[in-house]
Motif scaffolding. Structure first.
Motif: not given
Length: 384
Positions: A125-148
């Motif tokens: 569980f903890v590995a899936h949890f950390l992997s998905q947490h990174y994935a969600q923040h990756y998507e958010t950082t793509m929103y940051v690049h788009a805003q830039h």
């Protein structure tokens, strides 16, 4: 998944986020390009801190590293507008993040192989949890690049898109009982559980999400100024913020629309799903089209039945507020879902072009306030 496969998945998401911050460079890694989005460097530091917290503090009762980082990287303790000023310098952050990521992967592998009794280790569980947490923040950082990109000078393209009437092509999902939720407990977030059956009446859901050209026709028909399509809250929101079209659409000198995203300025891809719209706008478009938004149970039932096409390009606003399923149990902490069961957040389903495979599942639930537009969110219609 084997332990080796879990570690490889985590490593891949670690690298994606690290590279996303690296490519911003020293000049931009610490800038806040939108009030709802943290600086890129904060997302990286937060994800590394999250590894430290769950692996070391929660599983090993070792808080030596995590205590020093909480003031900056626990979201509730550091307001978004103050995060940029508190970040370490670019090289220090990148070097620290990469070193700690490497150490944490080794520790994660040891913990998973220990087969300890902690629920965090059950089925990885903890590995899936950390992997998905990174994935969600990756998507958010793509929103940051788009805003830039939207804040840079991007010349308007020469070509333009024509509006088109909304397609009425739909699939009928018959009345019946449908399973809702994610049965894979190792991957599911708490708000996807427990799995249950729901009775749905027959509904007719659009084969594809609403496209740019279809949304443009709504605008050409003066949809933003026709109050009959807007809820009272939507009208107030539209007037307060001066909204006239999707968040990343721009007008050229002739009043014609084009778009600016992370790829720069370009004509509106006519058949691509529209995104950058709020829940208010999605509801107004649906009323204009003589349709409605799906309830998220309808969306999930249609997806599991194979009725949807074109999903996964944009998050799709649903009609209902984000809510707990009966029997909901917060895990592994209260803060992921519980604070947002407040009738001010609405469910979204599907995923976007930035969404990683590990969270592209029918039962995954995204949620945002009705007025948010910086996400890649669009809509799909349900017809009478």
């Amino acid at each position: 998944m084997t332990t080796a496969e879990l570690i490889k998945e985590v490593q891949g998401h670690q690298a994606l986020l690290l590279d996303n911050v690296r490519r911003a460079g020293e000049e931009d890694y610490g800038r806040q390009f939108h009030p709802d989005l943290s600086p890129l460097g904060w997302h990286l530091g937060h994800c590394v801190f999250t590894e430290i917290y769950w692996l070391r503090e929660r599983l090993l009762n070792d808080n030596d590293q995590s205590d020093a980082l909480k003031a900056l990287y626990v979201p509730e303790l550091m307001p978004k507008q103050k995060r940029a000023a508190e970040l370490p310098d670019f090289d220090t952050l990148i070097d620290w993040a990469q070193r700690i990521q490497d150490e944490n992967r080794e520790l994660l592998e040891e913990l998973l192989n220990s087969h300890g009794p902690d629920p965090l280790l059950e089925d990885g569980f903890v590995a899936h949890f950390l992997s998905q947490h990174y994935a969600q923040h990756y998507e958010t950082t793509m929103y940051v690049h788009a805003q830039h990109r939207q804040q840079l000078h991007c010349p308007a393209p020469a070509a333009h898109t024509q509006g088109a009437a909304p397609s009425t092509k739909a699939v009928t999902v018959p009345a019946g009982h449908y399973e809702i939720g994610t049965p894979d407990n190792a991957r599911a977030y708490d708000n996807e559980l427990p799995v249950f059956n729901v009775r749905l009446e027959t509904f007719h859901i659009a084969v594809k999400p609403v496209s740019n050209s279809e949304y443009l026709r709504f605008m050409e028909d003066n949809g933003y100024n026709r109050d009959e399509f807007w809820s009272p809250e939507g009208r107030r929101w539209r007037r307060e913020h001066g909204i006239f079209g999707p968040e990343h659409w721009r007008r050229d000198e002739h009043g014609l629309f084009y778009m600016i995203d992370d790829k720069g300025s370009r004509p509106l891809p006519a058949d691509d799903p529209v995104f950058g719209i709020s829940h208010f706008e999605a509801c107004a478009f649906a009323r204009w089209a003589g349709a409605r938004l799906p309830h998220e149970y309808e969306w999930e039932a249609a997806k599991k039945s194979g009725a949807l096409d074109g999903d996964g390009r944009v998050w799709e606003w649903c009609a209902n507020a984000f809510h707990p399923y009966e029997g909901f149990n917060a895990f592994p902490y209260d803060g992921y879902s519980l604070p947002w069961f407040n009738d001010r957040h609405f469910s979204l389903r599907g995923g976007s072009d930035y969404t990683r495979a590990c969270i592209r599942r029918p039962g995954f639930r995204n949620y945002y306030q009705a007025g948010k537009r910086h996400i890649r969110a669009g809509l799909r219609l349900v017809f009478p």
